[in-house]
Design an enzyme around this catalytic site. Structure first.
Site, PDB file in Angstrom:
ATOM      1  N   GLN A 175      -9.350   1.791  -0.249  1.00 24.16           N
ATOM      2  CA  GLN A 175      -9.203   2.398  -1.755  1.00 24.16           C
ATOM      3  C   GLN A 175     -10.486   3.034  -2.327  1.00 24.16           C
ATOM      4  OE1 GLN A 175      -9.375  -1.725  -3.833  1.00 24.16           O
ATOM      5  NE2 GLN A 175      -7.033  -2.139  -3.093  1.00 24.16           N
ATOM      6  N   ARG A 180      -2.923 -13.977  -2.132  1.00 27.61           N
ATOM      7  CA  ARG A 180      -2.792 -14.316  -0.568  1.00 27.61           C
ATOM      8  C   ARG A 180      -3.156 -15.821  -0.427  1.00 27.61           C
ATOM      9  NH1 ARG A 180      -0.568 -10.224   0.974  1.00 27.61           N
ATOM     10  NH2 ARG A 180      -1.168  -8.234   0.282  1.00 27.61           N
ATOM     11  N   SER A 214       0.744  -1.285   0.043  1.00 24.95           N
ATOM     12  CA  SER A 214       0.118   0.029   0.120  1.00 24.95           C
ATOM     13  C   SER A 214       0.874   1.308   0.041  1.00 24.95           C
ATOM     14  CB  SER A 214      -0.915  -0.107   1.054  1.00 24.95           C
ATOM     15  OG  SER A 214      -1.761  -1.019   1.105  1.00 24.95           O
ATOM     16  N   LYS A 227     -12.608  -9.650  -3.107  1.00 28.08           N
ATOM     17  CA  LYS A 227     -10.971  -9.404  -3.342  1.00 28.08           C
ATOM     18  C   LYS A 227     -10.611 -10.228  -4.636  1.00 28.08           C
ATOM     19  CE  LYS A 227     -10.600  -6.881   0.387  1.00 28.08           C
ATOM     20  NZ  LYS A 227     -10.051  -5.426   0.246  1.00 28.08           N
ATOM     21  N   ASP A 235      -6.913  -8.367   4.798  1.00 33.67           N
ATOM     22  CA  ASP A 235      -5.746  -9.195   3.841  1.00 33.67           C
ATOM     23  C   ASP A 235      -5.078 -10.384   4.444  1.00 33.67           C
ATOM     24  OD1 ASP A 235      -6.334  -7.420   1.808  1.00 33.67           O
ATOM     25  OD2 ASP A 235      -4.718  -6.196   1.708  1.00 33.67           O
ATOM     26  N   ARG A 277       1.312   4.196  -3.250  1.00 30.48           N
ATOM     27  CA  ARG A 277       1.307   5.852  -2.918  1.00 30.48           C
ATOM     28  C   ARG A 277       2.514   6.452  -2.722  1.00 30.48           C
ATOM     29  NH1 ARG A 277      -2.576   2.377  -0.546  1.00 30.48           N
ATOM     30  NH2 ARG A 277      -4.508   3.188   0.133  1.00 30.48           N
ATOM     31  N   GLY A 310      -6.116  -3.556  -7.623  1.00 32.41           N
ATOM     32  CA  GLY A 310      -7.182  -2.984  -7.254  1.00 32.41           C
ATOM     33  C   GLY A 310      -6.890  -1.573  -6.665  1.00 32.41           C
ATOM     34  N   ARG A 364     -14.137  -7.091 -10.600  1.00 32.82           N
ATOM     35  CA  ARG A 364     -14.298  -6.327  -9.163  1.00 32.82           C
ATOM     36  C   ARG A 364     -15.254  -5.272  -9.460  1.00 32.82           C
ATOM     37  NH1 ARG A 364      -8.645  -6.739  -6.203  1.00 32.82           N
ATOM     38  NH2 ARG A 364     -10.065  -6.177  -4.633  1.00 32.82           N
TER      39      ARG A 364
HETATM   40  C1  S3P Z   1      -5.576  -1.365   0.013  1.00 32.91           C
HETATM   41  C2  S3P Z   1      -6.753  -1.368   0.732  1.00 32.91           C
HETATM   42  C3  S3P Z   1      -7.901  -2.720   0.790  1.00 32.91           C
HETATM   43  C4  S3P Z   1      -6.715  -4.109   0.640  1.00 32.91           C
HETATM   44  C5  S3P Z   1      -5.879  -4.017  -0.476  1.00 32.91           C
HETATM   45  C6  S3P Z   1      -5.018  -2.650  -0.480  1.00 32.91           C
HETATM   46  C7  S3P Z   1      -4.904  -0.155  -0.268  1.00 32.91           C
HETATM   47  O1  S3P Z   1      -8.450  -2.908  -0.225  1.00 32.91           O
HETATM   48  O2  S3P Z   1      -7.463  -5.106   0.804  1.00 32.91           O
HETATM   49  O3  S3P Z   1      -5.024  -4.914  -0.594  1.00 32.91           O
HETATM   50  O4  S3P Z   1      -3.729  -0.117  -0.606  1.00 32.91           O
HETATM   51  O5  S3P Z   1      -5.675   0.693  -0.088  1.00 32.91           O
HETATM   52  P1  S3P Z   1     -10.100  -2.347   0.072  1.00 32.91           P
HETATM   53  O6  S3P Z   1      -9.865  -0.823   0.325  1.00 32.91           O
HETATM   54  O7  S3P Z   1     -10.798  -2.376  -0.862  1.00 32.91           O
HETATM   55  O8  S3P Z   1     -10.573  -2.918   1.513  1.00 32.91           O
END
Ligand code: S3P
Length: 444
Positions: A175, A403, A22, A357, A330, A26, A99, A127
């Site tokens: 997200q 995962r 994450s 997911k 996760d 970013r 995602g 998704r």
């Molecule tokens: C993430 C947020 C999560 C997580 C994903 C990474 C992120 O998803 O499951 O692996 O980096 O913001 P959701 O926001 O859909 O829960």
């Protein structure tokens, strides 16, 4: 396909896991939107994060890989174009399996002066994207699902002046929250996102360190709000990405299923919005200690884990739900594996998000653990695991879900006989060297 056998020799020693996924995503995104350069060390070079780099290169951002001259540390340098410096891509932006890339990029693209199209692999194209289309449209964006099914490919029309919104997200999703906040950077007026529980807050902490005026508030009932006052320019700076707690989780679990183990996992991010697994495992009786804690904005520590017999409460039960779920979303597949080894019933609830997911993780975990001899049932919002029966080796389909592949590799360490993981290469999405690292600790 990869084969694994039960491990009886204790797992000892120490290990570093790769950078946080994450934070890596970013660091590229916020670096690209900043003035000046952002030097990133500890960046996760996995398929998901490389997709983010490729998307920003297509949007005209110069991103370089190098070794830092002073100490040879691999570094990614993002030469930011500023908030208004992205240029039109010459083709569809491709986000692979990610995602995070798809949803966060869409928030940025919604505010650009040019049109764009964005899509990913087969999993991404299934998704739900309605969860971002709705709030972005409320902000004045022109965004639509090309096939009209609420999924990617998405078409995003440029040249729209967005306006801030007060948005109540029905789900705790970083997200969704981050997508809206990124669009909010370009909007007239404040953007406020409410969520039923605080999801990971890397966007808030990191954007604030790049110069944005943003903060979180958490209410007594656990519900949370992120508040952005736009208008501040972003400035590039150094980002040190700590190890990913989601990747560390597999090694924590490995030490907890192999008797006599003692493992030190070094430099892992322990942001409280991500570290729910530590709290829950301690409640299950795991001997886990944090050492060398570094309390920076994105805190990190070494995690020392010693084999422990996990257990439920006095009623032989363990319940995981509520506001803990987003802090370990996760990690729930590998927690389910641990629950299968516990001599009690474990209920995972309030986790319907697992269905959407990289795979439907309620179905894929239930069918995989079922094949290994565990008595387990899917519920509407989670699963019910009747733990304690010895696991037996089986052929497990990862469903191309990284995962899942890693969680069942841990189940294999405690299962009688051989476990084969079909489609194991998908670990490259978040942890390309996973099997090498796992074999190195079990064969030491
Ligand atoms: C993430 C947020 C999560 C997580 C994903 C990474 C992120 O998803 O499951 O692996 O980096 O913001 P959701 O926001 O859909 O829960």
């Amino acid at each position: 396909m990869i084969s694994l056998e039960k491990v009886t020799r204790p797992i000892k020693g120490d290990i570093f896991v790769p950078g946080d996924k994450s934070i890596s995503h970013r660091s590229i995104m916020f670096g690209a939107l900043s003035k000046g350069t952002t030097e990133v060390t500890g960046f996760l070079e996995s398929a998901d994060c490389m997709a983010t780099i490729e998307c920003f290169k297509k949007l005209g951002v110069l991103i370089e890989h190098s070794l830092r001259p002073t100490n040879g540390v691999p570094t990614i340098t993002v030469h930011g174009n500023g908030l208004h410096g992205l240029t039109a891509p010459d083709s569809t932006l491709y986000t692979g399996n990610s995602g995070t890339t798809t949803r966060l990029m869409s928030g940025i693209l919604a505010a650009q002066p040019f049109d764009s199209n964005i899509t990913g692999d087969r999993s991404i194209e299934q998704r739900p994207m309605e969860r971002i289309i709705k709030p972005l449209s409320q902000m004045g964006a022109d965004i639509s699902s090309v096939m009209g099914n609420g999924c990617a490919p998405l078409h995003i029309g440029g040249g729209k002046q967005l306006h801030g919104i007060n948005y109540r997200s029905p789900v705790a999703s970083a997200q969704v929250k981050s997508c809206i906040i990124l669009a909010g950077l370009y909007a007239e007026g404040d953007t406020v996102v409410y969520e039923p529980a605080l999801s990971r807050n890397h966007t808030e902490t990191m954007l604030s360190s790049f110069g944005a005026d943003i903060h979180n508030q958490v209410a007594r009932d656990g519900s949370a709000v992120a508040i952005l006052h736009p208008g501040m320019p972003l400035h590039g700076h150094r980002v040190n990405v700590p190890g990913d707690i989601s990747s560390a989780a597999y090694f924590i679990a490995a030490a907890l299923v192999v008797p006599g183990s003692e493992l030190l996992i070094r430099n892992v991010g322990i942001n409280p919005t991500r570290a729910g697994i530590l709290t829950v495992l301690k409640q299950m009786g795991a001997d886990i200690e944090l050492v060398n804690v570094n309390n920076s904005q994105e805190p990190s520590a070494d995690i020392l884990v010693k084999y422990s017999e996990l257990h439920g409460n006095e009623n032989h039960q363990f319940i995981i739900g509520g506001k803990d779920i987003p802090t370990m979303i996760d990690e729930l597949p590998v927690v389910a594996i641990l629950a299968a080894t516990m001599d009690c019933d474990t209920i995972i609830k309030d986790a319907a998000e697992l269905k959407i997911k990289e795979s439907n993780r309620i179905d894929t975990v239930v069918s995989g653990l079922g094949k290994m001899g565990c008595s387990i049932e899917a519920t509407d919002d989670g699963m019910l695991i009747h733990g304690g029966k010895p696991l037996k080796g089986a052929d497990i389909d990862s469903h191309s879900d990284h995962r899942l592949a890693m969680s069942f590799a841990i189940a294999a360490l405690t299962a009688e006989g051989t476990t084969r993981i079909i489609d194991d290469e998908c670990v490259g999405i978040s942890y390309p060297t996973f099997f090498r690292d796992l074999f190195s600790v079990i064969n030491r």
